[in-house]
Design an enzyme around this catalytic site. Structure first.
Site, PDB file in Angstrom:
ATOM      1  N   SER A 104      -1.648 -18.490  -2.194  1.00  0.00           N
ATOM      2  CA  SER A 104      -1.775 -17.761  -0.934  1.00  0.00           C
ATOM      3  C   SER A 104      -0.422 -17.228  -0.454  1.00  0.00           C
ATOM      4  O   SER A 104       0.239 -16.522  -1.191  1.00  0.00           O
ATOM      5  CB  SER A 104      -2.441 -18.671   0.097  1.00  0.00           C
ATOM      6  N   ASP A 247      -0.994 -10.825   2.667  1.00  0.00           N
ATOM      7  CA  ASP A 247      -0.320 -11.873   1.894  1.00  0.00           C
ATOM      8  C   ASP A 247      -0.716 -11.728   0.412  1.00  0.00           C
ATOM      9  O   ASP A 247      -1.547 -10.872   0.078  1.00  0.00           O
ATOM     10  CB  ASP A 247      -0.622 -13.264   2.495  1.00  0.00           C
ATOM     11  N   ASP A 249      -2.634 -13.166  -1.725  1.00  0.00           N
ATOM     12  CA  ASP A 249      -4.037 -13.230  -2.162  1.00  0.00           C
ATOM     13  C   ASP A 249      -4.972 -12.500  -1.184  1.00  0.00           C
ATOM     14  O   ASP A 249      -6.199 -12.624  -1.276  1.00  0.00           O
ATOM     15  CB  ASP A 249      -4.496 -14.662  -2.444  1.00  0.00           C
ATOM     16  N   ASP A 251      -5.968 -12.451   1.967  1.00  0.00           N
ATOM     17  CA  ASP A 251      -6.932 -12.940   2.964  1.00  0.00           C
ATOM     18  C   ASP A 251      -6.322 -12.951   4.364  1.00  0.00           C
ATOM     19  O   ASP A 251      -6.994 -13.308   5.322  1.00  0.00           O
ATOM     20  CB  ASP A 251      -7.494 -14.318   2.590  1.00  0.00           C
TER      21      ASP A 251
HETATM   22 MG    MG Z   1      -3.771 -16.174   1.600  1.00  0.00          MG
END
Ligand code: MG
Length: 460
Positions: A104, A247, A249, A251
């Site tokens: 993340s 970010d 990934d 999300d």
């Molecule tokens: Mg993330």
């Protein structure tokens, strides 16, 4: 397992080569696959695998797939994609589960494995415990004739995009006519392809940096205001209507206004939610540490706010039971139930583009001024050896007029401010967070909460 590895309910996280190795990833992937196959009641289960762009990603990706094959799971490989794309692909393929290989927003030296349930949600506490119990004595490897097979699914991002553009909250024609100019920073994470494709399909002119999905983050990858200087400069230089940062990934979404100022991730959920709530009424679900700006947004829409313990899956599960149309976290994580119950930065970005379209010529900085501003102060200290309940009791007595919530540590609330004291789930620390109309008032609340904690530590 080493103490350098952080094993949580819905995943395992560590520094590459310092706790986190391919052997560890293979072992956890095999355990997850065997457990998911057992839960699905099938001799042969399918697991979706995707990853972000981290440099260690290809190695761990192969290790995870090997682990799944070794216990007889078939694999659908969606490649380098956002975590929400993996979650959606799990649902689409009716898979027994999914693995997202991503740390993340954590720095470049980290990576992690995240476990996704057949619903597309991360594993709940109950599911995580069930998996640990089922795999505690090891899992049986498959023989040569029962090894899992691997196929790739190159269309997961395209389906994700189509689903966002089909949301009933997006007026595609109007948005395209508006031709917004958006500056974009994807920090060389997994977001480059999907975010540019999304914005172009929304008719936006895009000025972008850090689109290369090679995981060589040029700055700390968490999209907090302190890390967005380059995007702020890009907005000012190009005269964009707004700046979007995601970010690695994809999300979490953070916004920069047209003056080139990062407005704080708390506003992402609030503004995206205001767009959804104009079309569909229902409770707004968020965690106990999220800014009370969401209370203002919900009040305006005439809907309640429901608070949950910290953790994306807690918000997602509560949204499901409440039938909430929108929810998420104050860190820029927007969840749109109509799409799926996971934080989704592209969905958040589409809602913000819609908001700016609906606002006519009103700028993002003017829109944010419609609501009060609050100051959040965050502090942390070592976790005392004694029980925290004593501290919660002391604080409750010290603030007799406050509303009390004991779902996750102690949260005290007043009409315009709150204080949250909670033990971290991953580190031996206690977090103390306060929000109030002024920073001085927020600092005072943190100081008053710290006093009994500090006293407890000094007697240790
Ligand atoms: Mg993330």
């Amino acid at each position: 397992m080493t103490d350098k590895l952080m094993v949580g309910v819905s995943g395992v996280r560590g520094r590459v080569g310092d706790g986190l190795t391919p052997e560890v990833i293979t072992g956890f992937a095999a355990g997850f696959g065997a457990w998911a196959a057992g839960r699905a009641g099938k001799p042969r289960a399918t697991i979706v695998v995707g990853r972000d762009s981290r440099v260690s990603g290809p190695m761990f990706h192969r290790a995870a797939i090997a682990g799944l094959q070794s216990v007889g799971c078939d694999v659908i490989d969606v490649g380098v994609v956002p975590t929400p794309t993996v979650q959606l692909a799990v649902e689409f393929h009716h898979a027994a589960g999914g693995l997202a290989i991503t740390a993340s927003h954590n720095p470049i030296e980290w990576n992690a494995l995240k476990f996704i349930a057949p619903s597309g949600l991360f594993l709940s506490a109950e599911e995580g415990a069930s998996m640990r119990e089922a795999t505690s004595k090891g899992v049986a490897p498959a023989t040569w004739d029962r090894l899992g097979e691997v196929r790739s699914d190159p269309d997961a991002v395209a389906r994700h995009l189509d689903a966002i553009l089909a949301l009933p909250y997006i007026d595609l024609e109007a948005v395209r006519r508006r031709r917004l100019h958006v500056a974009l920073d994807c920090v060389r994470g997994a977001g480059g392809p999907i975010m540019t494709a999304l914005l172009e399909r929304l008719g936006c002119r895009v000025s972008a940096i850090n689109l290369e999905a090679d995981g060589r983050f040029p700055r700390p990858p968490e999209p907090i205001a302190a890390n967005l200087g380059e995007l702020e400069a890009l907005v000012r230089r190009t005269g964009a209507d707004a700046g979007f940062a995601v970010d690695p990934d994809v999300d979490r979404l953070a916004l920069v206004d047209e003056t080139g100022r990062a407005i704080g991730e708390d506003y992402t959920l609030a503004l995206a939610a205001s767009t959804v709530l104009r079309h569909r009424k229902g409770p707004l679900v968020t965690n106990l540490s999220t800014s009370r700006i969401v209370d203002d947004i919900a009040n305006e829409a005439g809907v309640p706010v429901i608070r949950t313990p910290v953790g994306e899956v807690n918000v997602a599960i509560r949204m499901r039971t409440e039938g909430a149309p929108v929810g998420g976290e104050g860190n820029g994580g927007v969840i749109v139930a109509e799409l799926h119950l996971g934080r989704d930065a592209p969905a958040g970005a589409a809602l913000i583009v819609q908001l700016l379209t609906d606002a006519g010529g009103e700028t993002l900085s003017a829109i944010t001024k419609r609501w009060p501003r609050y100051a959040i102060v965050k502090d942390k200290l070592d976790r005392p050896s004694g029980g925290l309940h004593q501290i919660y009791d002391t604080l409750q007595s010290a603030f007799p007029g406050a509303g009390v919530d004991l779902q996750d540590g102690l949260r005290l609330t007043w009409p315009d401010s709150w204080l949250h004291v909670r033990p971290s789930g991953t580190e031996p620390i206690v977090r103390v967070i306060a929000e109030a109309p002024t920073e001085a008032r927020a600092r005072e609340l943190v100081a008053r909460a710290r006093a009994p904690l500090d006293a407890m530590q000094s007697v240790r």
